[in-house]
Motif scaffolding. Structure first.
Motif, PDB file in Angstrom:
ATOM      1  N   ARG A 275       0.843  -1.203   0.000  1.00 49.88           N
ATOM      2  CA  ARG A 275       0.000   0.000   0.000  1.00 49.88           C
ATOM      3  C   ARG A 275       0.873   1.247   0.000  1.00 49.88           C
ATOM      4  O   ARG A 275       0.587   2.234  -0.690  1.00 49.88           O
ATOM      5  CB  ARG A 275      -0.912  -0.010   1.237  1.00 49.88           C
ATOM      6  N   GLY A 276       1.961   1.204   0.761  1.00 51.73           N
ATOM      7  CA  GLY A 276       2.889   2.322   0.776  1.00 51.73           C
ATOM      8  C   GLY A 276       3.545   2.535  -0.580  1.00 51.73           C
ATOM      9  O   GLY A 276       3.731   3.673  -1.022  1.00 51.73           O
ATOM     10  N   GLU A 277       3.881   1.431  -1.255  1.00 54.50           N
ATOM     11  CA  GLU A 277       4.468   1.552  -2.598  1.00 54.50           C
ATOM     12  C   GLU A 277       3.475   2.149  -3.579  1.00 54.50           C
ATOM     13  O   GLU A 277       3.836   2.935  -4.460  1.00 54.50           O
ATOM     14  CB  GLU A 277       4.951   0.188  -3.089  1.00 54.50           C
TER      15      GLU A 277
ATOM     16  N   ASP B  44       1.150   4.287  -2.815  1.00 48.78           N
ATOM     17  CA  ASP B  44       1.079   5.718  -2.500  1.00 48.78           C
ATOM     18  C   ASP B  44       2.254   6.484  -3.105  1.00 48.78           C
ATOM     19  O   ASP B  44       2.110   7.643  -3.497  1.00 48.78           O
ATOM     20  CB  ASP B  44       1.056   5.921  -0.982  1.00 48.78           C
ATOM     21  N   ARG B  45       3.407   5.800  -3.165  1.00 44.29           N
ATOM     22  CA  ARG B  45       4.610   6.473  -3.678  1.00 44.29           C
ATOM     23  C   ARG B  45       4.752   6.363  -5.193  1.00 44.29           C
ATOM     24  O   ARG B  45       5.631   7.007  -5.774  1.00 44.29           O
ATOM     25  CB  ARG B  45       5.855   5.879  -3.012  1.00 44.29           C
ATOM     26  N   ALA B  46       3.917   5.547  -5.824  1.00 43.59           N
ATOM     27  CA  ALA B  46       4.023   5.353  -7.274  1.00 43.59           C
ATOM     28  C   ALA B  46       3.793   6.679  -8.002  1.00 43.59           C
ATOM     29  O   ALA B  46       2.853   7.412  -7.703  1.00 43.59           O
ATOM     30  CB  ALA B  46       3.005   4.316  -7.743  1.00 43.59           C
ATOM     31  N   ASP B  47       4.672   6.980  -8.933  1.00 40.17           N
ATOM     32  CA  ASP B  47       4.607   8.242  -9.667  1.00 40.17           C
ATOM     33  C   ASP B  47       4.789   7.956 -11.150  1.00 40.17           C
ATOM     34  O   ASP B  47       5.899   7.618 -11.589  1.00 40.17           O
ATOM     35  CB  ASP B  47       5.709   9.184  -9.171  1.00 40.17           C
TER      36      ASP B  47
ATOM     37  N   ARG C 253       7.727   9.366 -13.068  1.00 37.47           N
ATOM     38  CA  ARG C 253       9.071   8.832 -12.902  1.00 37.47           C
ATOM     39  C   ARG C 253       9.164   7.347 -13.225  1.00 37.47           C
ATOM     40  O   ARG C 253      10.228   6.845 -13.538  1.00 37.47           O
ATOM     41  CB  ARG C 253       9.550   9.060 -11.460  1.00 37.47           C
ATOM     42  N   GLN C 254       8.049   6.636 -13.107  1.00 37.90           N
ATOM     43  CA  GLN C 254       8.052   5.192 -13.319  1.00 37.90           C
ATOM     44  C   GLN C 254       7.390   4.866 -14.655  1.00 37.90           C
ATOM     45  O   GLN C 254       6.348   5.426 -14.985  1.00 37.90           O
ATOM     46  CB  GLN C 254       7.299   4.492 -12.171  1.00 37.90           C
TER      47      GLN C 254
END
Length: 221
Positions: free
Chosen positions: A119-121, A123-126, A129-130
């Motif tokens: 879940r944290g990943e 939230d950080r997915a962008d 950049r990815q």
């Protein structure tokens, strides 16, 4: 007379599993293109393993319909057939909600920790950049973590195989599907429902996700 080994040694088992997972994900993410020939020696060299683990991996992948072997022609990555979408979705619309609900009921503390980390990943997915492949890797991780949390090996195995087939279709149309981040981000509320132990909400969110996937792909065709 030399005894013929009926099962690999433990080391060979681990190498075969490593080869299986690596080759499987290359096929799922279309890094090995549909219809491409499968070269055991090249795969072994790229993975740093011998031919025996690769052959064991390919046996499993043939069963999972990711590769096909033809007499006198060789082994090839299976084609991605869009006409399979309806059949795959039909199965997933029944089993994905079941898996989500069972995960909400049965998830252990370790399962919840894994899902919370994912879940944290999310939230950080962008997406700025990815790339799409990185987001798809995350999508696969979430699905597989949910299936594992059901603690039903038959349900887990079945859904991993169908999710792999669905992901291959997704990859085929990746350039026509602009909201990849939104699709992957849908897993956030699903994970929250599973971690909270809410099977009804988890099942509904999983059903919506599968339906939305099919609708998005059909719109891109």
């Amino acid at each position: 007379m030399q005894q013929v080994a009926t099962e690999p040694r433990n080391e060979e088992f681990s190498l075969a599993e490593r080869a299986y997972r690596a080759i499987r994900d290359r096929l799922v993410l279309l890094e090995i293109r549909p219809g491409a020939p499968i070269n055991e020696e090249q795969l072994g060299q790229s993975l740093g393993v011998g031919r025996t683990p690769v052959r064991e991996a390919l046996k499993r992948l043939q069963y999972e319909r990711l590769i096909a072997t033809y007499p006198r022609r060789g082994t090839f990555a299976t084609e991605v057939n869009i006409t399979d979408l309806a059949h795959i979705s039909e199965v997933r619309q029944e089993l994905e909600p079941l898996a989500a609900a069972q995960a909400a009921r049965r998830a252990t503390a370790a399962d919840r920790e894994t899902l919370t980390a994912l879940r944290g990943e999310l939230d950080r997915a962008d997406p700025r950049r990815q790339n799409a492949t990185e987001l798809l890797h995350l999508d696969l991780q979430v699905h597989r973590a949910v299936y594992a949390a059901t603690h039903n090996p038959y349900l887990d195995d079945t859904l991993v195989r169908y999710d792999n087939l669905a992901t291959r279709i997704w990859c085929l149309f990746i350039d026509r599907l602009p909201d990849m981040a939104g699709h992957v981000g849908e897993h956030g509320p699903l994970i929250e429902a599973i971690v909270a132990g809410d099977p009804e909400r988890a099942a509904q969110l999983a059903r919506n996700h599968v339906t939305g996937f099919e609708r998005a792909v059909r719109a891109a065709i």
